[in-house]
Motif scaffolding. Structure first.
Motif, PDB file in Angstrom:
ATOM      1  N   SER A 194       0.859  -1.185   0.000  1.00  0.00           N
ATOM      2  CA  SER A 194       0.000   0.000   0.000  1.00  0.00           C
ATOM      3  C   SER A 194       0.891   1.229   0.000  1.00  0.00           C
ATOM      4  O   SER A 194       1.987   1.220   0.564  1.00  0.00           O
ATOM      5  CB  SER A 194      -0.881  -0.013   1.255  1.00  0.00           C
ATOM      6  OG  SER A 194      -1.528   1.237   1.406  1.00  0.00           O
ATOM      7  N   ALA A 195       0.423   2.287  -0.639  1.00  0.00           N
ATOM      8  CA  ALA A 195       1.214   3.526  -0.678  1.00  0.00           C
ATOM      9  C   ALA A 195       1.054   4.327   0.615  1.00  0.00           C
ATOM     10  O   ALA A 195       1.806   5.260   0.872  1.00  0.00           O
ATOM     11  CB  ALA A 195       0.798   4.374  -1.881  1.00  0.00           C
ATOM     12  N   ARG A 196       0.042   3.940   1.424  1.00  0.00           N
ATOM     13  CA  ARG A 196      -0.171   4.658   2.688  1.00  0.00           C
ATOM     14  C   ARG A 196       0.596   4.014   3.825  1.00  0.00           C
ATOM     15  O   ARG A 196       0.733   2.783   3.882  1.00  0.00           O
ATOM     16  CB  ARG A 196      -1.657   4.654   3.042  1.00  0.00           C
ATOM     17  CG  ARG A 196      -2.446   5.748   2.361  1.00  0.00           C
ATOM     18  CD  ARG A 196      -3.895   5.355   2.328  1.00  0.00           C
ATOM     19  NE  ARG A 196      -4.046   4.100   1.571  1.00  0.00           N
ATOM     20  CZ  ARG A 196      -5.078   3.267   1.654  1.00  0.00           C
ATOM     21  NH1 ARG A 196      -6.062   3.503   2.469  1.00  0.00           N
ATOM     22  NH2 ARG A 196      -5.129   2.175   0.912  1.00  0.00           N
ATOM     23  N   LYS A 197       1.085   4.830   4.751  1.00  0.00           N
ATOM     24  CA  LYS A 197       1.772   4.313   5.930  1.00  0.00           C
ATOM     25  C   LYS A 197       0.756   3.700   6.885  1.00  0.00           C
ATOM     26  O   LYS A 197      -0.304   4.275   7.114  1.00  0.00           O
ATOM     27  CB  LYS A 197       2.522   5.440   6.635  1.00  0.00           C
ATOM     28  CG  LYS A 197       3.841   5.729   5.980  1.00  0.00           C
ATOM     29  CD  LYS A 197       4.714   6.653   6.800  1.00  0.00           C
ATOM     30  CE  LYS A 197       6.039   6.872   6.076  1.00  0.00           C
ATOM     31  NZ  LYS A 197       6.653   8.156   6.330  1.00  0.00           N
ATOM     32  N   ARG A 198       1.074   2.534   7.431  1.00  0.00           N
ATOM     33  CA  ARG A 198       0.203   1.873   8.391  1.00  0.00           C
ATOM     34  C   ARG A 198       1.067   1.331   9.520  1.00  0.00           C
ATOM     35  O   ARG A 198       2.211   0.929   9.305  1.00  0.00           O
ATOM     36  CB  ARG A 198      -0.559   0.741   7.714  1.00  0.00           C
ATOM     37  CG  ARG A 198      -1.531   1.240   6.622  1.00  0.00           C
ATOM     38  CD  ARG A 198      -1.920   0.112   5.717  1.00  0.00           C
ATOM     39  NE  ARG A 198      -2.636  -0.907   6.465  1.00  0.00           N
ATOM     40  CZ  ARG A 198      -3.954  -1.100   6.404  1.00  0.00           C
ATOM     41  NH1 ARG A 198      -4.691  -0.362   5.615  1.00  0.00           N
ATOM     42  NH2 ARG A 198      -4.540  -2.039   7.116  1.00  0.00           N
TER      43      ARG A 198
ATOM     44  N   CYS B 211       9.075   5.080   0.165  1.00  0.00           N
ATOM     45  CA  CYS B 211       9.182   6.530   0.358  1.00  0.00           C
ATOM     46  C   CYS B 211      10.473   7.009  -0.287  1.00  0.00           C
ATOM     47  O   CYS B 211      11.509   6.375  -0.150  1.00  0.00           O
ATOM     48  CB  CYS B 211       9.187   6.874   1.838  1.00  0.00           C
ATOM     49  SG  CYS B 211       7.628   6.465   2.645  1.00  0.00           S
ATOM     50  N   GLY B 212      10.388   8.091  -0.995  1.00  0.00           N
ATOM     51  CA  GLY B 212      11.580   8.663  -1.604  1.00  0.00           C
ATOM     52  C   GLY B 212      12.136   9.751  -0.707  1.00  0.00           C
ATOM     53  O   GLY B 212      12.081   9.657   0.515  1.00  0.00           O
TER      54      GLY B 212
ATOM     55  N   MET C 195      16.969   2.874 -10.479  1.00  0.00           N
ATOM     56  CA  MET C 195      18.162   3.741 -10.337  1.00  0.00           C
ATOM     57  C   MET C 195      17.903   4.894  -9.375  1.00  0.00           C
ATOM     58  O   MET C 195      18.764   5.228  -8.557  1.00  0.00           O
ATOM     59  CB  MET C 195      18.583   4.297 -11.699  1.00  0.00           C
ATOM     60  CG  MET C 195      19.307   3.279 -12.539  1.00  0.00           C
ATOM     61  SD  MET C 195      19.653   3.978 -14.180  1.00  0.00           S
ATOM     62  CE  MET C 195      20.283   2.512 -15.010  1.00  0.00           C
ATOM     63  N   LEU C 196      16.730   5.524  -9.485  1.00  0.00           N
ATOM     64  CA  LEU C 196      16.428   6.643  -8.579  1.00  0.00           C
ATOM     65  C   LEU C 196      16.332   6.152  -7.138  1.00  0.00           C
ATOM     66  O   LEU C 196      16.789   6.828  -6.211  1.00  0.00           O
ATOM     67  CB  LEU C 196      15.150   7.361  -9.012  1.00  0.00           C
ATOM     68  CG  LEU C 196      15.246   8.126 -10.336  1.00  0.00           C
ATOM     69  CD1 LEU C 196      13.920   8.797 -10.672  1.00  0.00           C
ATOM     70  CD2 LEU C 196      16.379   9.164 -10.308  1.00  0.00           C
ATOM     71  N   ASP C 197      15.752   4.964  -6.944  1.00  0.00           N
ATOM     72  CA  ASP C 197      15.675   4.411  -5.587  1.00  0.00           C
ATOM     73  C   ASP C 197      17.074   4.125  -5.042  1.00  0.00           C
ATOM     74  O   ASP C 197      17.381   4.424  -3.887  1.00  0.00           O
ATOM     75  CB  ASP C 197      14.832   3.138  -5.591  1.00  0.00           C
ATOM     76  CG  ASP C 197      14.575   2.611  -4.186  1.00  0.00           C
ATOM     77  OD1 ASP C 197      14.106   3.396  -3.335  1.00  0.00           O
ATOM     78  OD2 ASP C 197      14.846   1.428  -3.922  1.00  0.00           O
ATOM     79  N   ARG C 198      17.921   3.569  -5.882  1.00  0.00           N
ATOM     80  CA  ARG C 198      19.288   3.252  -5.429  1.00  0.00           C
ATOM     81  C   ARG C 198      20.120   4.506  -5.179  1.00  0.00           C
ATOM     82  O   ARG C 198      20.907   4.562  -4.239  1.00  0.00           O
ATOM     83  CB  ARG C 198      19.985   2.377  -6.480  1.00  0.00           C
ATOM     84  CG  ARG C 198      19.428   0.960  -6.568  1.00  0.00           C
ATOM     85  CD  ARG C 198      20.201   0.171  -7.608  1.00  0.00           C
ATOM     86  NE  ARG C 198      19.828  -1.235  -7.642  1.00  0.00           N
ATOM     87  CZ  ARG C 198      20.482  -2.158  -8.335  1.00  0.00           C
ATOM     88  NH1 ARG C 198      21.551  -1.824  -9.051  1.00  0.00           N
ATOM     89  NH2 ARG C 198      20.089  -3.415  -8.329  1.00  0.00           N
ATOM     90  N   LEU C 199      19.937   5.526  -6.024  1.00  0.00           N
ATOM     91  CA  LEU C 199      20.767   6.732  -5.921  1.00  0.00           C
ATOM     92  C   LEU C 199      20.243   7.733  -4.899  1.00  0.00           C
ATOM     93  O   LEU C 199      21.017   8.454  -4.272  1.00  0.00           O
ATOM     94  CB  LEU C 199      20.864   7.437  -7.287  1.00  0.00           C
ATOM     95  CG  LEU C 199      21.659   6.724  -8.371  1.00  0.00           C
ATOM     96  CD1 LEU C 199      21.526   7.470  -9.694  1.00  0.00           C
ATOM     97  CD2 LEU C 199      23.132   6.602  -7.971  1.00  0.00           C
ATOM     98  N   LEU C 200      18.921   7.781  -4.735  1.00  0.00           N
ATOM     99  CA  LEU C 200      18.329   8.845  -3.910  1.00  0.00           C
ATOM    100  C   LEU C 200      17.450   8.333  -2.780  1.00  0.00           C
ATOM    101  O   LEU C 200      16.994   9.116  -1.949  1.00  0.00           O
ATOM    102  CB  LEU C 200      17.496   9.788  -4.798  1.00  0.00           C
ATOM    103  CG  LEU C 200      18.229  10.519  -5.928  1.00  0.00           C
ATOM    104  CD1 LEU C 200      17.228  11.254  -6.811  1.00  0.00           C
ATOM    105  CD2 LEU C 200      19.250  11.503  -5.376  1.00  0.00           C
TER     106      LEU C 200
END
Lengths: 189, 189
Positions: free
Chosen positions: A116-120, A165-166, B182-187
């Motif tokens: 899920s994209a929501r935090k739980r 999460c980014g 790549m974005l997940d690994r780099l950032l």
């Protein structure tokens, strides 16, 4: 006690029951590039199978047609690498049917891991799930299309994986991107 | 000596010069979902901008039309989250024009980091690139469509990022999946 072995991970992409933009439970339409992208990522990371679940007969037939083109039709000759990826695709008319199909091959029902994209509060961190699936037992990673899996569905699963999460305050990835990142985190070297 | 700061990463998706299935240098067609998926992943991981590069005028106009729909047209009202993602998209008719546009904003040309699915001896490991971009200087991560960036193009870049390898002997990810990983690994955190 089991020793660590190669993960036995299946991916299930649900088109029902999923949530619409307005929060209703719907059957979403199949997106061609979901099949290709997730099959290619799945083949790259060594998943066992990739189930497309939809209760809509026309959509099941469409998926069969696309997969046949690439696995045994003209597409297989044109691009053998794509054939290799799409050959891990299976189609099922329900989530239960997909689990039963996996159980028929693995002799035991897979444990289910939902996303899920929501935090739980009850979600597991990715490293915990990565360790868990290292036992070699069958697991099914379940992804929802449209606006995601329904609350009822999430509550019935064995495990819930933490959302991706980014760096930013935004987490609206496509299901194709989310699948790729999850497989890299769970199965990458 | 600089202290670590927030990475200043731009992504450039090239449709020319890229390689065809037969090894020829071509201009590939723009894929709608490349725009959406990579913009959404880019916004999730906090990249500064996402350039679509094609020398084909019709294709540039198509990208402008798609982006306008979601950023300032009916799509922006329908889905504000999609608006937020696609607003990082820029269009350029050449790689050089994209770099110049980044330099106009950042006051300095970005260092270029190219990607390839093939293993090469001079590639940098992902952790080295992750550390490098932590200096806050502008960097451009360049991805190729079709069968990837040309050899000549790869040789002219400042840095080459190692290919994504999974568990299996297969690495034919879509450019959308490769960008997300790549974005997940780099950032990613």
């Amino acid at each position: 006690m089991k020793t660590s072995s190669r993960p036995n991970l299946h991916v299930i992409l649900l088109h029902y029951p999923v949530v619409s933009k307005n929060g209703d439970i719907i059957a979403s339409a199949v997106t061609n590039l979901d099949l290709h992208d997730i099959a290619r990522a799945g083949r790259t990371y060594g998943i066992r199978s990739f189930y497309i679940v939809t209760p809509v007969r026309d959509q099941l037939e469409l998926v069969d047609k696309i997969v046949s083109h690439w696995v045994s039709g003209a597409g297989a000759v044109y691009n053998p690498k794509r054939r290799e990826a799409l050959s891990i695709i299976r189609v099922s008319e329900s989530f239960e049917a997909a689990l039963a199909d996996i159980a028929a091959g693995d002799k035991v029902y897979p444990k289910t891991i939902v996303t899920s994209a929501r935090k739980r509060p009850d979600s597991l961190q990715v490293n915990a799930v990565r360790d868990m699936i290292g036992d070699g037992d069958p697991y099914a990673l379940v992804l929802g299309t449209a606006w995601g899996l329904s609350e009822d569905f999430l509550n019935q699963a064995d495990y819930l994986l933490e959302p991706i999460c980014g760096q930013a305050d935004y987490n609206h990835l496509s299901v194709r991107s989310a699948a790729a990142i999850m497989l890299d985190r769970l199965l990458g070297n």
